[in-house]
Design a protein around this motif. Structure first.
Motif, PDB file in Angstrom:
ATOM      1  N   SER A  33       0.830  -1.203   0.000  1.00 23.15           N
ATOM      2  CA  SER A  33       0.000   0.000   0.000  1.00 23.15           C
ATOM      3  C   SER A  33       0.869   1.259   0.000  1.00 23.15           C
ATOM      4  N   ILE A  35       0.284   3.867   1.392  1.00 19.46           N
ATOM      5  CA  ILE A  35       0.213   4.501   2.713  1.00 19.46           C
ATOM      6  C   ILE A  35       1.317   3.968   3.640  1.00 19.46           C
ATOM      7  N   LYS A  56      -5.332  15.678   2.713  1.00 18.74           N
ATOM      8  CA  LYS A  56      -5.495  14.493   1.850  1.00 18.74           C
ATOM      9  C   LYS A  56      -5.875  13.270   2.664  1.00 18.74           C
ATOM     10  N   ILE A  57      -5.202  13.103   3.802  1.00 13.51           N
ATOM     11  CA  ILE A  57      -5.478  11.932   4.655  1.00 13.51           C
ATOM     12  C   ILE A  57      -6.900  12.022   5.214  1.00 13.51           C
ATOM     13  N   GLU A  59      -9.405  13.492   3.832  1.00 13.50           N
ATOM     14  CA  GLU A  59     -10.322  13.216   2.710  1.00 13.50           C
ATOM     15  C   GLU A  59     -10.385  11.706   2.430  1.00 13.50           C
ATOM     16  N   LEU A  60      -9.202  11.064   2.476  1.00 14.47           N
ATOM     17  CA  LEU A  60      -9.152   9.617   2.241  1.00 14.47           C
ATOM     18  C   LEU A  60     -10.034   8.874   3.247  1.00 14.47           C
ATOM     19  N   LEU A  64     -13.568   6.562   3.272  1.00 13.37           N
ATOM     20  CA  LEU A  64     -13.609   5.159   3.714  1.00 13.37           C
ATOM     21  C   LEU A  64     -14.599   4.947   4.874  1.00 13.37           C
ATOM     22  N   SER A 121     -10.631  12.641  10.859  1.00 11.51           N
ATOM     23  CA  SER A 121     -11.742  12.512   9.914  1.00 11.51           C
ATOM     24  C   SER A 121     -13.076  12.706  10.630  1.00 11.51           C
TER      25      SER A 121
END
Ligand SMILES: C[S@@+](CC[C@H](N)C(=O)[O-])C[C@H]1O[C@@H](n2cnc3c(N)ncnc32)[C@H](O)[C@@H]1O
Length: 219
Positions: A33, A35, A56-57, A59-60, A64, A121
């Motif tokens: 991965s 990541i 970005k993280i 948003e990722l 998920l 998140s």
């Protein structure tokens, strides 16, 4: 490599507890991965965590979040319990960093008086139970806690922000690091790498529970 050898000398390995995990996916190799590289960069080069990367993280993981709860079964929670018990973690104030949808928060809330569940998140946090621990929307690179105010920091499948953990933990406080799929976990560091990233004053114990690996480190 000297740092790695030095870290290995500060790590005590306990016998693995081999328990077959019926939940474990067989088609996942986290080492491939992208990541994984980010995980190593954050642990060993803290300057690599920029506002752009944080966005970005977030948003990722926002993306998920709707399916995240499907990933975990009781076996994963049992690995955390094993780490807390054999790692002899006794705490009043516990911070769970990267708490996601709260899969592991309930394990912590059963054991510790105060559990602060931190995640970057908002979509993950929104799906975590509101009544288990206290949810905090924050970046692990800048935790909203005072110096030395925390007894234990728990990270399950999460990035290691070593300096910030060291800042908020009281002397003797514990870092609990769990990788649910062991070396196949996308966000993964081996226990010896956790000690290496934390630095020379830290020592720890490590073991495995089924496929999961864990490490409990203290200064
Ligand atoms: C792989 S998930 C693990 C979630 C949960 N611990 C689990 O195992 O189910 C990583 C979590 O860490 C969160 N995260 C990533 N970077 C973070 C940061 N800098 N601060 C706080 N949380 C972060 C993500 O939003 C995500 O919820």
């Amino acid at each position: 490599m000297t740092d790695r050898v030095d870290a290995a000398a500060r790590l005590r390995e306990l016998p693995a507890r081999a328990v077959p995990d019926p939940d474990a996916p067989t088609d996942q190799d986290g080492s491939l991965s992208p990541i994984r590289a980010v995980t190593r960069q954050i642990a060993f080069d803290p300057g690599g965590w920029t506002p752009q990367r944080a966005a970005k993280i977030a948003e990722l993981f926002d993306g998920l979040a709707p399916q995240w709860g499907e990933r975990s079964g009781p076996q994963r929670r049992a690995a955390l319990t094993d780490a807390l018990e054999r790692g002899e973690v006794h705490a009043s104030v516990c911070v769970e960093v990267g708490s996601g949808t709260g899969t592991f928060t309930e394990v912590l809330a059963r054991r510790f008086e105060t559990v602060l569940a931190v995640d970057l998140s908002l979509e993950m946090l929104r799906r975590a139970p509101a009544t288990v621990g206290t949810r905090l929307w924050a970046d692990a690179a800048r935790l909203p806690m005072g110096d030395g105010s925390v007894d234990a920091v728990v990270l399950v499948n999460m990035f290691l922000f070593a300096d910030e953990l060291a800042r908020v933990l009281r002397p003797g406080g514990a870092v609990v690091w769990v990788s649910s799929l062991g070396p196949r976990t996308p966000i993964y560091l081996a226990p010896v790498e956790v000690l290496e990233a934390l630095g020379p004053g830290w020592s720890g114990v490590a073991s495995a529970w089924g496929e999961a690996t864990w490490c409990v480190a203290r200064r």
